[in-house]
Write an enzyme that holds these catalytic residues in place. Structure first.
Site, PDB file in Angstrom:
ATOM      1  N   HIS A   1      27.192  24.081  45.167  1.00  0.00           N
ATOM      2  CA  HIS A   1      28.547  23.540  45.046  1.00  0.00           C
ATOM      3  C   HIS A   1      28.912  24.406  43.772  1.00  0.00           C
ATOM      4  O   HIS A   1      29.862  23.915  43.153  1.00  0.00           O
ATOM      5  CB  HIS A   1      28.600  21.998  44.644  1.00  0.00           C
ATOM      6  CG  HIS A   1      27.914  21.335  45.901  1.00  0.00           C
ATOM      7  ND1 HIS A   1      28.507  20.943  47.031  1.00  0.00           N
ATOM      8  CD2 HIS A   1      26.791  21.002  45.644  1.00  0.00           C
ATOM      9  CE1 HIS A   1      27.635  19.943  47.671  1.00  0.00           C
ATOM     10  NE2 HIS A   1      26.624  20.116  46.915  1.00  0.00           N
TER      11      HIS A   1
ATOM     12  N   SER B   1      43.482  47.495  34.793  1.00  0.00           N
ATOM     13  CA  SER B   1      44.821  47.483  34.752  1.00  0.00           C
ATOM     14  C   SER B   1      45.456  47.944  33.659  1.00  0.00           C
ATOM     15  O   SER B   1      44.993  47.741  32.323  1.00  0.00           O
ATOM     16  CB  SER B   1      45.037  45.805  34.930  1.00  0.00           C
ATOM     17  OG  SER B   1      46.220  45.555  34.429  1.00  0.00           O
TER      18      SER B   1
ATOM     19  N   LYS C   1      40.859  43.709  31.783  1.00  0.00           N
ATOM     20  CA  LYS C   1      40.341  43.464  33.198  1.00  0.00           C
ATOM     21  C   LYS C   1      39.422  44.594  33.628  1.00  0.00           C
ATOM     22  O   LYS C   1      39.904  45.870  33.715  1.00  0.00           O
ATOM     23  CB  LYS C   1      41.628  43.273  34.109  1.00  0.00           C
ATOM     24  CG  LYS C   1      41.902  41.661  33.952  1.00  0.00           C
ATOM     25  CD  LYS C   1      43.177  41.339  34.801  1.00  0.00           C
ATOM     26  CE  LYS C   1      42.807  41.108  36.165  1.00  0.00           C
ATOM     27  NZ  LYS C   1      43.852  41.572  37.162  1.00  0.00           N
TER      28      LYS C   1
END
Ligand code: ARG
Length: 444
Positions: free
Chosen positions: A144, A265, A271
């Protein structure tokens, strides 16, 4: 865009990729015609020389695949006639376009299948090597997407290894369905010529001859099986990519993917986007689409050949090329990725995944079940509030919750020992993972 009917019916834009197979199959056909005295030895030599020249022209990029050829069969036929004159037409004795379509398709798919199997083997070797290097790299195992039980990176990699091993097996099985020589189909009922398909079968390396010519021209189940296998492999790759994308986020920090496979970016310089992994995940949808495309083309077709079937190549070629490209890039990507053991280990430590072992400890010391749950949640809350993993709490800290705790608790909850304590077959224990690795090495 407006199209003429001729343009609409042409498949050369796609099936030109079968040029090599068209030449290989034509050579075998010419030799068989000669052997069965349907053409003379000189005519056969002319054809073979001509076909070599046609192939060389195509490979040197000198051929424009014009719409007028309609498809690769018409194209090679015309180019051969340009080279050797009208004798070229005799090559079409005892064969129809339907014969050429199915023979080329099987030859082409065999090549693709082989190449994908090679890439899968390389991927498996790569995973094995990563696993060997990381038998001691402890990390959280997730369910999960929650930290659930500690495992090793080797264990995680070998889970994928097994998936790809089954994929490989599927492609191997698929080969049995692909590698069958179609008999003389003619239009659909066979031919009046005395041919020798057995000779062609041997020359072209097929396993046996299909027993029924109508079946041979009407079905593409071998392509469907192939594309189904492609879809399953893509699904496995896609899940793996999802893991890599998560693992390389700042939140996880488990791995770093080489710049070659990422983009940055300009406005957000912190990023590092995993574009290759994301595209593999995205292209999975495309391959599933190819599968649905192919199955749907055939679902309502009356026997035997119908022009609808020409569309099969769009799906098959796209799936084959996509899977091949994805596998190749994926292997390069994981070969070059940096693995941050420390971060994995830290995540395992602060995952409180040894709470179960702590509970077991208390049960072994005779504490009643109901009380155990209560104590454990208190201990874990205390550990979290103090920013410590369970195994780093002082014994005095633990004793606040029950006097039963003793120094032997540390052995019980040490993460390494939690992993080692698993006894079952195929588990994450160091011993079982070593066994898996040995088994892999033995079965190569
Ligand atoms: N390009 C077509 C195909 O791939 C074959 C051309 C149709 N002509 C024929 N006689 N079957 O299916």
């Amino acid at each position: 865009m407006k199209q003429t009917a001729k343009e609409f019916m042409s498949s050369i834009g796609v099936d030109h990729m079968l040029y090599n197979e068209e030449v290989i199959a034509s050579r075998a056909h010419a030799r068989m015609l000669k052997q069965n005295k349907l053409i003379s030895a000189e005519e056969c030599d002319m054809m073979l020389e001509g076909l070599d020249k046609v192939l060389a022209d195509i490979e040197s990029g000198n051929v424009e695949f014009k719409i007028e050829y309609s498809d690769i069969h018409g194209c090679v036929e015309q180019l051969l006639e340009d080279k050797i004159g009208p004798v070229a037409r005799k090559l079409n004795w005892a064969r129809s376009v339907n014969d050429q379509v199915i023979l080329d398709s099987r030859l082409f798919l065999r090549k693709q299948n082989e190449s994908i199997m090679g890439s899968l083997r390389e991927l498996m070797d790569t995973l094995e090597n990563i696993a060997k290097d990381h038998v001691n790299t402890i990390m959280p195992g997730y369910s999960h997407l929650q930290r659930a039980q500690p495992v090793t990176l080797a264990y995680h990699m070998l889970a994928y290894y097994q998936m790809f091993k089954r994929d490989l097996k599927r492609f191997e099985n698929c080969m049995e369905c692909i590698n069958l020589m179609p008999p003389d189909v003619g239009a659909l009922a066979g031919t009046i010529f005395e041919t020798d398909r057995k000779k062609m079968m041997k020359e072209l390396g097929f396993d046996s001859i299909l027993p029924n010519a109508m079946d041979a021209t009407a079905d593409r189940d071998f392509s469907m099986e192939f594309i189904n296998d492609c879809s399953i492999t893509m699904m496995h790759l896609s899940r793996f990519c999802e893991d890599l994308i998560l693992w390389s986020s700042v939140e996880f920090g488990f791995i770093e993917i080489d710049d070659e496979f990422t983009t940055g970016s300009r406005v957000l310089p912190q990023k590092k986007n995993l574009d290759v992994a994301e595209l593999i995940r995205g292209k999975t949808g495309r391959v599933y689409g190819d599968m649905i495309n192919l199955l749907t083309i055939f679902k309502g077709l009356p026997m035997s050949y119908n022009r609808d079937m020409q569309e099969d190549k769009v799906a098959v070629l796209d799936a084959a090329h996509t899977v091949e490209a994805c596998l190749t890039l994926f292997v390069e990507m994981i070969k070059t990725m940096k693995i941050n053991r420390g971060q994995m280990q830290r995540a395992a430590k602060y995952g409180y995944m040894n709470a179960t072992e702590l509970a077991e400890y208390l049960l072994e010391k005779g504490i009643e079940q109901e009380k155990v749950g209560e104590i454990i949640s208190k201990v874990v809350m205390y550990a979290i509030n103090n920013g410590k993993p369970i195994e780093e709490l002082w014994l005095d800290d633990l004793k606040q919750f029950t006097q039963v705790f003793d120094s032997d608790v540390y052995d019980k909850v040490a993460i390494r020992n939690v992993i080692e304590s698993k006894k079952s077959h195929g588990s994450t224990s160091f011993e079982e993972v070593e066994k898996q690795l040995k088994d892999i090495a033995k079965n190569k």
